[in-house]
Scaffold this motif. Structure first.
Motif, short mmCIF file in Angstrom:
data_model
loop_
_atom_site.label_atom_id
_atom_site.label_comp_id
_atom_site.label_asym_id
_atom_site.label_seq_id
_atom_site.Cartn_x
_atom_site.Cartn_y
_atom_site.Cartn_z
N VAL A 68 0.84 -1.20 0.00
CA VAL A 68 0.00 0.00 0.00
C VAL A 68 0.87 1.25 0.00
O VAL A 68 0.63 2.20 -0.76
N GLN A 72 1.33 4.05 -3.15
CA GLN A 72 1.02 5.46 -2.91
C GLN A 72 2.21 6.33 -3.30
O GLN A 72 2.06 7.37 -3.96
N VAL A 79 -4.66 1.82 -2.52
CA VAL A 79 -5.19 0.47 -2.73
C VAL A 79 -6.43 0.26 -1.88
O VAL A 79 -6.45 0.56 -0.68
N THR A 80 -7.49 -0.29 -2.49
CA THR A 80 -8.71 -0.60 -1.75
C THR A 80 -9.06 -2.09 -1.78
O THR A 80 -9.91 -2.52 -1.01
N CYS A 82 -6.88 -5.94 -2.37
CA CYS A 82 -5.69 -6.69 -2.78
C CYS A 82 -5.66 -8.01 -2.02
O CYS A 82 -6.32 -8.16 -0.98
N VAL A 104 -3.69 -6.75 -7.08
CA VAL A 104 -4.38 -5.52 -6.68
C VAL A 104 -5.51 -5.29 -7.68
O VAL A 104 -5.25 -5.09 -8.87
N TRP A 107 -8.46 0.32 -6.67
CA TRP A 107 -7.70 1.41 -6.05
C TRP A 107 -8.38 2.73 -6.36
O TRP A 107 -9.25 2.83 -7.23
#
Length: 329
Positions: A68, A72, A79-80, A82, A104, A107
């Protein structure tokens, strides 16, 4: 001994040509997916090479947290969704790295918009197609092949349903998007199994689907199958990887999964996860135990046993590549 550097590697996935959004949680056919590669910038080791974005796991940091943070910092996205996928170890001249590949699938933010890219470039690639960029870091070769492996495997059961009924159901499933078949039915009389196998091969090849044959290399070659699937007993007796483009195996524990990895197989099946119609008294591994046994696996794992197509997302959250179905496909 050279210390091992743990690295979080992100396999960002989206439907081909789409704006980033969560992938479908239900099987509606093997949609064309894309994954992201990033080019290492000038001044870094292997500058100009392409890789999966990510970076070193810091002391006291979980792989997920590192993933994460790195995305970024490197891509400017949050990330939302994964899940763990594969772990590979590779020795470069400058370091030995243990790469923790995570899929992933969702996101927030647009890549390179809310934060400057730390890479020289990024590019989306089609899963299963030859990469359009070079050179790629050598540790990633098996990963590129694994991304071409469909996530739903249908296992034939003509012994139960009958040959004609099975062929009709296969034809419908292939039309709906099925792209991976394991031909089993070892209890059929040899001549009948051969005729059934030939018919399945025709259907698979017409649809562009992968076909592997369970435990019969001669039959696999005769019908032009794409690969061979080893039973757990055949896996135990196997000394070298069979000479097929795709080779997988049925596994029941971490030791068998490790053996499949040592032979450099392309995938493994692990189960049963849930009770099955043939063994309803067996509760199965359950998802927590499946996740424990699959932790650190070096090759794609299919969850098997008592599953339905709508359990794909659940399986992948537990670390599976996909699901294998005998009756539910």
């Amino acid at each position: 001994m050279t210390p091992i550097v743990d690295v979080a590697a992100a396999v960002l996935l989206r439907e081909a040509g789409s704006h980033p959004r969560p992938l479908s949680t239900e099987w509606r056919g093997e949609a064309s997916h894309e994954f992201l590669l990033a080019q290492r910038p000038t001044g870094k080791v292997y500058a100009g090479y392409w890789e999966f974005p990510g970076g070193k796991v810091e002391t006291g940091e979980s792989v997920r947290a590192a993933l994460v943070r790195e995305l970024q910092e490197e891509l400017g996205i949050a990330v939302t969704a994964c899940a763990p996928w594969l772990t590979r170890q590779f020795t470069y001249p400058h370091a030995t790295v243990r790469l923790h590949f995570w899929r992933v699938t969702a996101w927030e933010g647009e890549i390179g918009v809310s934060a400057p890219l730390e890479h020289a470039a990024v590019k989306w690639q089609e899963c299963g197609a030859p990469a359009s960029v070079t050179p790629i870091l050598p540790a990633n070769d098996p990963i590129l092949k694994a991304l071409g492996l469909p996530t739903t495997m249908a296992i034939t059961c003509a012994e139960i349903e009958g040959v004609e009924g099975q062929l009709q159901r296969l034809q419908a499933a292939l039309a709906a998007g099925l792209r991976l078949i394991q031909l089993r039915d070892k209890g059929l009389p040899p001549a009948e199994r051969r005729r059934f196998a030939e018919a399945v091969a025709r259907l698979a090849h017409e649809a562009g689907a992968l076909l592997v044959v369970n435990d019969d290399a001669d039959l696999a070659r005769r019908i032009g199958a794409d690969g061979l699937h080893l039973s757990s007993s055949a896996l135990a007796a196997c000394a070298i990887r069979p000479d097929f483009a795709w080779v997988g195996a049925s596994c029941h524990d971490a030791g068998e999964i490790a053996r499949a990895g040592e032979l450099q197989l392309d995938y493994a099946l692990l189960g049963p996860v849930l009770p099955t119609p043939s063994h309803p008294e067996n509760p199965g591994l359950g998802w927590e135990e499946f996740s424990r046994r699959s932790a650190g696996n070096t090759l794609p794992l299919f969850a098997l046993g008592g599953l339905r197509p709508d359990m794909l997302a659940t399986a992948q959250a537990a670390g599976a590549h996909g699901i294998a179905l005998m009756r539910g496909w």
